[in-house]
Design a protein around this motif. Structure first.
Motif, short mmCIF file in Angstrom:
data_model
loop_
_atom_site.label_atom_id
_atom_site.label_comp_id
_atom_site.label_asym_id
_atom_site.label_seq_id
_atom_site.Cartn_x
_atom_site.Cartn_y
_atom_site.Cartn_z
N SER A 1 0.86 -1.17 0.00
CA SER A 1 0.00 0.00 0.00
C SER A 1 0.89 1.23 0.00
CB SER A 1 -0.89 0.00 1.24
OG SER A 1 -1.65 1.19 1.31
N SER A 2 0.56 2.19 -0.84
CA SER A 2 1.33 3.44 -0.90
C SER A 2 0.37 4.58 -1.15
CB SER A 2 2.36 3.36 -2.02
OG SER A 2 3.05 4.59 -2.14
N HIS A 3 0.45 5.58 -0.29
CA HIS A 3 -0.41 6.76 -0.42
C HIS A 3 0.48 7.99 -0.43
CE1 HIS A 3 -3.93 9.28 -0.11
NE2 HIS A 3 -3.38 9.90 0.93
#
Length: 101
Positions: free
Chosen positions: A72-74
């Motif tokens: 996950s990357s935001h």
């Protein structure tokens, strides 16, 4: 395989675990951008005592670490990232390379 290494002073990362990280330093933001384009894996390493004096260059790390996949990357509006790593496997670090077990 060769992966970028992200050293931290108080984090030990294990296979089959998840690690949330807040990325704010320019060199590590660049690392996350590159990893996201090229396989999404990075190596986590524990810094050895005395790392403070060498932090900007190549601080001493323990030779055993863990390779993790960015699951996950935001990207935040100011260029920082919130990511989650999934621990894949233990590894040995040799200079800039990672030898997987």
């Amino acid at each position: 395989d060769i992966v970028p290494i992200f050293p931290l002073p108080t984090v030990v990362f294990f296979p089959q675990t998840y690690l949330p990280l807040h990325i704010f330093e320019p060199r590590y933001k660049e690392m996350i951008q590159e990893a996201s384009r090229n396989g999404q894996c990075i190596g986590m390493a524990l810094l050895k005592d005395g790392w403070e004096d060498q932090y900007e260059e190549a601080p001493p790390i323990y030779s055993i670490g863990c390779v993790g996949r960015i699951v996950s990357s935001h990207a935040l509006s100011d260029g920082r990232y919130n990511i989650v790593l999934q621990g894949l496997h233990r590894c040995n670090y040799q200079e800039q390379t990672v030898m997987a077990h």
